[in-house]
Write an enzyme that holds these catalytic residues in place. Structure first.
Site, PDB file in Angstrom:
ATOM      1  N   ASP A 196       0.874   2.747  -1.244  1.00 43.66           N
ATOM      2  CA  ASP A 196      -0.141   3.790  -1.468  1.00 43.66           C
ATOM      3  C   ASP A 196      -1.435   3.587  -0.680  1.00 43.66           C
ATOM      4  O   ASP A 196      -2.538   3.756  -1.237  1.00 43.66           O
ATOM      5  CB  ASP A 196      -0.452   3.892  -2.960  1.00 43.66           C
ATOM      6  CG  ASP A 196       0.760   4.234  -3.798  1.00 43.66           C
ATOM      7  OD1 ASP A 196       1.796   4.605  -3.226  1.00 43.66           O
ATOM      8  OD2 ASP A 196       0.677   4.106  -5.039  1.00 43.66           O
ATOM      9  N   LYS A 212       6.577   9.051  -3.770  1.00 45.12           N
ATOM     10  CA  LYS A 212       6.970   8.728  -5.143  1.00 45.12           C
ATOM     11  C   LYS A 212       6.101   9.498  -6.135  1.00 45.12           C
ATOM     12  O   LYS A 212       4.903   9.664  -5.915  1.00 45.12           O
ATOM     13  CB  LYS A 212       6.879   7.221  -5.399  1.00 45.12           C
ATOM     14  CG  LYS A 212       5.498   6.612  -5.242  1.00 45.12           C
ATOM     15  CD  LYS A 212       5.562   5.095  -5.406  1.00 45.12           C
ATOM     16  CE  LYS A 212       4.200   4.448  -5.294  1.00 45.12           C
ATOM     17  NZ  LYS A 212       3.273   4.800  -6.388  1.00 45.12           N
ATOM     18  N   CYS A 214       0.504   0.429  -9.321  1.00 47.53           N
ATOM     19  CA  CYS A 214       1.732   0.701  -8.564  1.00 47.53           C
ATOM     20  C   CYS A 214       2.364  -0.541  -7.955  1.00 47.53           C
ATOM     21  O   CYS A 214       3.593  -0.626  -7.866  1.00 47.53           O
ATOM     22  CB  CYS A 214       1.446   1.740  -7.488  1.00 47.53           C
ATOM     23  SG  CYS A 214       0.989   3.349  -8.180  1.00 47.53           S
TER      24      CYS A 214
END
Length: 245
Positions: free
Chosen positions: A38, A147, A180
């Protein structure tokens, strides 16, 4: 220091020892992926989601620089690099409605409900917030996976992509350590992947104690913790050996 050597790594005969806690671990480049979690404008930039939601992103520059070093070393060693992008369609159907816990717990969704003028801007596919930062743009050989939840294994093709390539070791860098990064590493552990986090190439959402707690969890229960320089040294050495062979 003891060294963990999985049987599949021993059979490969190409493993390199990575200095890590609580013990070193041997990784074969062809069985390893570098997971870049990310690294989007949302998580690193002023004006991105984390910043607008009240999290401090002012100290992410050193993390970005360390990730760049890790990516360069991975490319040189033939390690598969995989970029995650977290977010949803611009109508937020993928985010789940009021029947989903994600609707109630996602700070991006909560921030947009509090500030309706941000609706459609945070973590929305096609928008600036969703895009990877300029400093970390994928190469042609890299894989990019979008995702919809914290874990990169949920509702994605990650597991099948890894297994098809014979990858069993996952080295994690990115943001956020305690969300995450840790979520995906934990899920990987349950799916029999060996997970390593590079401490100085990850950054938390919240106070630094959250990062430290995640690193403790990882090295104590779910995997191993190393650092950028150790990773670079290990796989630069691997590349140098290949050139002289």
């Amino acid at each position: 220091m003891n060294t963990v050597i999985a049987d599949f790594t021993e059979r490969a005969g190409t493993g390199r020892v990575l200095k890590a806690e609580p013990e070193a671990i041997q990784l074969a480049p062809e069985q390893t992926a570098l997971i870049v979690v990310d690294m989007q404008n949302a998580y690193t930039s002023i004006g991105g989601y984390l910043d607008l939601a009240g999290f401090d992103v002012s100290k992410t520059k050193p993390v970005v620089e360390n990730i760049q070093k890790a990516v360069t070393a991975a490319h040189a060693a033939g390690i598969q690099v995989i970029y995650f992008k977290n977010g949803w369609d611009n109508q937020y159907v993928e985010a789940g409605g009021a029947g989903s816990p994600n609707f109630h717990k996602s700070n991006a969704l909560k921030t947009m409900r509090k500030q309706p003028e941000l609706q459609g801007k945070l973590l929305a596919k096609g928008g600036w917030d969703f895009e990877l930062i300029d400093e970390l743009q994928p190469k042609s050989q890299d894989i990019v996976i979008e995702k919809p939840r914290y874990s990169g294994f949920f509702n994605t093709a990650l597991d099948s992509m890894l297994r098809a390539r014979g990858i069993r070791n996952l080295v994690f860098v990115g943001i956020a350590t305690n969300v995450c990064v840790e979520s995906t590493l934990r899920d990987g552990f349950f799916l029999e992947y060996f997970g390593v986090a590079l401490d100085d190439a990850c950054y938390q959402a919240g106070p630094v104690e959250m990062h430290r707690a995640s690193m403790y969890n990882i090295k104590t229960f779910f995997g191993w913790v190393s650092d950028t320089q150790s990773f670079v040294n290990t796989f630069q050495h691997n590349q140098q050996l290949a050139k002289t062979a």
